[in-house]
Scaffold this motif. Sequence first.
Motif, PDB file in Angstrom:
ATOM      1  N   TYR A 479     -16.389  41.193  28.333  1.00  0.00           N
ATOM      2  CA  TYR A 479     -16.417  39.787  28.717  1.00  0.00           C
ATOM      3  C   TYR A 479     -15.039  39.301  29.183  1.00  0.00           C
ATOM      4  CZ  TYR A 479     -21.202  39.195  27.239  1.00  0.00           C
ATOM      5  OH  TYR A 479     -22.552  39.288  27.150  1.00  0.00           O
ATOM      6  N   THR A 480     -13.968  39.926  28.704  1.00  0.00           N
ATOM      7  CA  THR A 480     -12.645  39.574  29.214  1.00  0.00           C
ATOM      8  C   THR A 480     -12.503  40.007  30.668  1.00  0.00           C
ATOM      9  OG1 THR A 480     -11.707  39.822  26.987  1.00  0.00           O
ATOM     10  CG2 THR A 480     -10.175  39.800  28.825  1.00  0.00           C
ATOM     11  N   LEU A 481     -12.991  41.188  30.998  1.00  0.00           N
ATOM     12  CA  LEU A 481     -12.933  41.668  32.378  1.00  0.00           C
ATOM     13  C   LEU A 481     -13.770  40.784  33.303  1.00  0.00           C
ATOM     14  CD1 LEU A 481     -13.102  45.538  31.827  1.00  0.00           C
ATOM     15  CD2 LEU A 481     -11.165  44.250  32.724  1.00  0.00           C
ATOM     16  N   LYS A 482     -14.939  40.370  32.845  1.00  0.00           N
ATOM     17  CA  LYS A 482     -15.781  39.483  33.659  1.00  0.00           C
ATOM     18  C   LYS A 482     -15.069  38.157  33.910  1.00  0.00           C
ATOM     19  CE  LYS A 482     -20.124  39.019  32.935  1.00  0.00           C
ATOM     20  NZ  LYS A 482     -21.427  38.776  32.278  1.00  0.00           N
ATOM     21  N   PHE A 483     -14.439  37.627  32.884  1.00  0.00           N
ATOM     22  CA  PHE A 483     -13.713  36.364  33.041  1.00  0.00           C
ATOM     23  C   PHE A 483     -12.547  36.533  34.013  1.00  0.00           C
ATOM     24  CE2 PHE A 483     -10.293  33.468  31.923  1.00  0.00           C
ATOM     25  CZ  PHE A 483     -10.955  32.240  31.904  1.00  0.00           C
ATOM     26  N   MET A 484     -11.809  37.627  33.887  1.00  0.00           N
ATOM     27  CA  MET A 484     -10.652  37.835  34.753  1.00  0.00           C
ATOM     28  C   MET A 484     -11.075  38.004  36.204  1.00  0.00           C
ATOM     29  SD  MET A 484      -8.307  40.303  32.306  1.00  0.00           S
ATOM     30  CE  MET A 484      -6.827  40.176  33.309  1.00  0.00           C
ATOM     31  N   LYS A 485     -12.189  38.674  36.433  1.00  0.00           N
ATOM     32  CA  LYS A 485     -12.678  38.845  37.798  1.00  0.00           C
ATOM     33  C   LYS A 485     -13.024  37.503  38.434  1.00  0.00           C
ATOM     34  CE  LYS A 485     -16.237  41.215  40.512  1.00  0.00           C
ATOM     35  NZ  LYS A 485     -17.408  42.125  40.463  1.00  0.00           N
ATOM     36  N   SER A 486     -13.579  36.581  37.651  1.00  0.00           N
ATOM     37  CA  SER A 486     -13.976  35.271  38.170  1.00  0.00           C
ATOM     38  C   SER A 486     -12.797  34.323  38.317  1.00  0.00           C
ATOM     39  CB  SER A 486     -15.024  34.643  37.244  1.00  0.00           C
ATOM     40  OG  SER A 486     -16.157  35.457  37.117  1.00  0.00           O
ATOM     41  N   ASN A 487     -11.662  34.637  37.690  1.00  0.00           N
ATOM     42  CA  ASN A 487     -10.524  33.709  37.706  1.00  0.00           C
ATOM     43  C   ASN A 487      -9.236  34.380  38.170  1.00  0.00           C
ATOM     44  OD1 ASN A 487     -11.591  31.106  36.114  1.00  0.00           O
ATOM     45  ND2 ASN A 487     -12.431  32.934  35.139  1.00  0.00           N
ATOM     46  N   MET A 488      -9.349  35.393  39.036  1.00  0.00           N
ATOM     47  CA  MET A 488      -8.177  36.134  39.479  1.00  0.00           C
ATOM     48  C   MET A 488      -7.105  35.252  40.143  1.00  0.00           C
ATOM     49  SD  MET A 488      -8.033  39.195  38.528  1.00  0.00           S
ATOM     50  CE  MET A 488      -6.771  39.810  39.638  1.00  0.00           C
ATOM     51  N   PRO A 489      -7.469  34.286  41.004  1.00  0.00           N
ATOM     52  CA  PRO A 489      -6.406  33.482  41.636  1.00  0.00           C
ATOM     53  C   PRO A 489      -5.509  32.760  40.636  1.00  0.00           C
ATOM     54  CG  PRO A 489      -8.489  33.157  42.778  1.00  0.00           C
ATOM     55  CD  PRO A 489      -8.798  33.953  41.546  1.00  0.00           C
ATOM     56  N   LYS A 490      -6.059  32.355  39.502  1.00  0.00           N
ATOM     57  CA  LYS A 490      -5.267  31.664  38.491  1.00  0.00           C
ATOM     58  C   LYS A 490      -4.475  32.631  37.618  1.00  0.00           C
ATOM     59  CE  LYS A 490      -8.523  27.796  38.121  1.00  0.00           C
ATOM     60  NZ  LYS A 490      -9.417  27.028  37.199  1.00  0.00           N
ATOM     61  N   LEU A 491      -4.983  33.850  37.449  1.00  0.00           N
ATOM     62  CA  LEU A 491      -4.355  34.799  36.527  1.00  0.00           C
ATOM     63  C   LEU A 491      -3.170  35.534  37.144  1.00  0.00           C
ATOM     64  CD1 LEU A 491      -7.553  36.303  34.866  1.00  0.00           C
ATOM     65  CD2 LEU A 491      -5.809  34.947  33.723  1.00  0.00           C
ATOM     66  N   VAL A 492      -3.277  35.854  38.452  1.00  0.00           N
ATOM     67  CA  VAL A 492      -2.243  36.716  39.057  1.00  0.00           C
ATOM     68  C   VAL A 492      -0.884  36.041  39.117  1.00  0.00           C
ATOM     69  CG1 VAL A 492      -3.889  38.034  40.421  1.00  0.00           C
ATOM     70  CG2 VAL A 492      -2.944  35.918  41.354  1.00  0.00           C
ATOM     71  N   THR A 493      -0.820  34.728  38.979  1.00  0.00           N
ATOM     72  CA  THR A 493       0.470  34.019  39.032  1.00  0.00           C
ATOM     73  C   THR A 493       1.114  33.878  37.669  1.00  0.00           C
ATOM     74  OG1 THR A 493      -0.673  31.886  38.836  1.00  0.00           O
ATOM     75  CG2 THR A 493      -0.267  32.717  41.056  1.00  0.00           C
ATOM     76  N   ARG A 494       0.465  34.366  36.621  1.00  0.00           N
ATOM     77  CA  ARG A 494       0.996  34.198  35.268  1.00  0.00           C
ATOM     78  C   ARG A 494       1.928  35.359  34.915  1.00  0.00           C
ATOM     79  NH1 ARG A 494      -1.023  30.723  31.853  1.00  0.00           N
ATOM     80  NH2 ARG A 494      -0.526  32.096  30.096  1.00  0.00           N
ATOM     81  N   PRO A 495       2.990  35.090  34.148  1.00  0.00           N
ATOM     82  CA  PRO A 495       3.918  36.164  33.754  1.00  0.00           C
ATOM     83  C   PRO A 495       3.235  37.241  32.907  1.00  0.00           C
ATOM     84  CG  PRO A 495       4.911  33.990  33.414  1.00  0.00           C
ATOM     85  CD  PRO A 495       3.484  33.751  33.733  1.00  0.00           C
ATOM     86  N   ASP A 496       2.295  36.851  32.034  1.00  0.00           N
ATOM     87  CA  ASP A 496       1.652  37.851  31.177  1.00  0.00           C
ATOM     88  C   ASP A 496       0.747  38.786  31.981  1.00  0.00           C
ATOM     89  OD1 ASP A 496      -0.039  35.789  31.726  1.00  0.00           O
ATOM     90  OD2 ASP A 496      -0.870  35.592  29.724  1.00  0.00           O
ATOM     91  N   PHE A 497       0.314  38.372  33.184  1.00  0.00           N
ATOM     92  CA  PHE A 497      -0.471  39.277  34.025  1.00  0.00           C
ATOM     93  C   PHE A 497       0.427  40.391  34.555  1.00  0.00           C
ATOM     94  CE2 PHE A 497      -2.231  40.707  38.050  1.00  0.00           C
ATOM     95  CZ  PHE A 497      -3.562  40.924  37.725  1.00  0.00           C
ATOM     96  N   ALA A 498       1.646  40.028  34.966  1.00  0.00           N
ATOM     97  CA  ALA A 498       2.571  41.031  35.506  1.00  0.00           C
ATOM     98  C   ALA A 498       3.035  42.012  34.441  1.00  0.00           C
ATOM     99  CB  ALA A 498       3.778  40.331  36.139  1.00  0.00           C
TER     100      ALA A 498
END
Length: 534
Positions: A479-498
Motif C-alpha cells: 500500500y505504500t508503493l501504491k500511494f507513492m505511485k499516485s503521488n510521485m510529483p509531490k514525493l520526488v521533491t522531498r529530501p527523504d525521497f532522495a
Amino acid sequence: LPFITYFRPMSLEGLGVDELRARIEQERRAREQSVFEFQQAGTELEAAYQRQRLRRELEAAAQIARTGRLNVMQRRGRIELVNNDEVGPYLPADMQYFCNWLSDNRVRTPKTSPDDARFSVRAFDHNVAEAEFTWNLRGLSWLVHALHHEGRDNTVSHTYEARSGGGDYVLVFNPRAGNLDPDDERFSPPAGASGSLVLMREAGHYGVSLEASFFVKSPSGDFVQWGETRREAFPNISFDEVPQSLVVGPDLGAETGIFGLAFEELLQSQWVQDDAIEFRVKIKEVEVLHHEQQEGWIEMSRLGRKRHREEQPAVEVPPPSLGTSLLAMMTAGTYSDLTIEVLHSGQESAHTFTVHTNILSLRSEVFRATLSSGMSEAATRTIKVNDVHPIAFKAMLHFLYSDEFEQVEKVLSDDDQPGQPSTQRMARLQAVLAAAHKYQVLRLLRWSEQQLCKLIGIETACSLLGLSLLYEASELEKYTLKFMKSNMPKLVTRPDFASMSPESMLQLNMHLAGVPCDDKNRISRSVKRKRQEA
C-alpha cells in the motif's frame, strides 16, 4: 474501394493532362459517394437509437403492466379474505384469529391458567432486510470529460436489491455535487435534488423505512464512514399521483462534496488510489406491504402469540479476567523468576521488568530458545536488551500477558509528550513493529503493520517503505508503493525521497514499471544475495 483509393498514396509522375483530369473526376465521384454513404449511415444510426429507446419504453410499460396485474391479484385475494372474515375493518368481536394471522400462525393459542404469567410481543423489526452495495469508479480523472461528451451531469451504478423481488436501488455520483437525475424512467428523484453521492430507490407507490450508511475506501483497505447513519420513513404515495424515487446521501442538498472536498481536491486526496475510488453503502429497509387505498389500513408490526414467561435466574456472569490477572501479576512482580533489563541508546539507566519464564516461553519462540539453551541468560535469569525502545518492549510484554491490543494502545498513549501526536504514534508503532519482528510475536507484528498502513502519507511514505522492507511487512510495502505511485510529483521533491535506500528505490522502480510480484521477489532476493557475497 473509393475510400481506399482516396487515402492510398498515388504516383502522379508520367500522367498526362487528360489522365490527371480523369483522375480528378474519379476522386470527386469517390468523395460524393462517401458523403452519401456517411449521410445514409447517420440516418441508420438515428433509427438504431430510436429502436433502442423504444425497447426501453416497452420494457418500462411491460413492468408497469406486470405491477398492475399483481395489484389486481392482490386486491382479488384481499376480497376473498374479507369475504371469509379473515381481514378487514369490520371483523367479528373475537380478534384472536386476526392476531394469529398477523403472526403467520393460524393455530389458536391454547388457553392458559389465570395463575400463569402471560405476556404479548409486538415486533416492529420482523421485516428488516439488510444489504451492502460496493461501487468502484476507475479512471476517475477522466469522469468529467466523459460526462461532457455524453451530455450528462452524473454517472450511475448497476441496480442492486436489498431483498429478492424488492425495489431496485442505484448509486448516483455527480463530481460537481449537482443534478442527480439518472435519466432513467424507473428512477425519478424529487425536482432540484442535488449532491455528490446518493442512494436512489426505484420509484413506486409503496413506502419504505430506510437506514443508510455511506463509506469510502481508505489507502489501508478499510472503509471509512462518510457522514452519519440516517434512518428515514418514506410514506406511501397515492395511486393517483406520479411516484418519485427515494433519495438519501450524506451531502444531499448541501452539495459539500466527498468529505467536503471539491472534485479536483478529491482527485489529489488519499481516497483516490491509482485513479480509482471505491464506495460502499450499507442499508436496512422495511417495506410497507399494505396501501391505505387498497386495504384501508397499514400494519407495520407483528403481534406474537401469548405464551408463558418463565422466570429466569438472575445470575450475572462476570467477564473474562485471565489477561487482567496475568498482567497484574507481571506488574506486581508476583512469583517472577526472570529479570529483563532494557537499555536504549541515549539513556543512562536501564528499565527493569520482572517477568515469568513460562509465560514468555509459551508466547514467543525467541524467548523459548533463549531460556531453554545453555546461554548465560538461562543461568543468570537475566536478559539484557539494548536494541529495543523501553516503551515498545513494555507494550510487547503487556500484549504477551493479556493478548489484548487495548493494553498495547494504553502503554503507547500513557507516555504521550506535548507536540505532534501523529509523529509520536508513528515512531512508537515502528518500535513495536521492530520488537514484534525480533521476538517473532506474529499477531502483534501484523497489528503494528495494520496501524502503520493508516498513517501512510506524503511525509511518511518514504520511511515506511524502507521499514516495510526491513521487517518483511508485505501489506505495508504494497500500500505504500501504491500511494507513492499516485503521488510521485509531490514525493520526488522531498529530501527523504532522495535519501531512500537502494533497496527501496529498486522496489519503487519495479512497481512503477509494472513488474509482477513474483518477479519482484526473485529480483530482490538476487540483489540481496549479491550484496551479501560482495
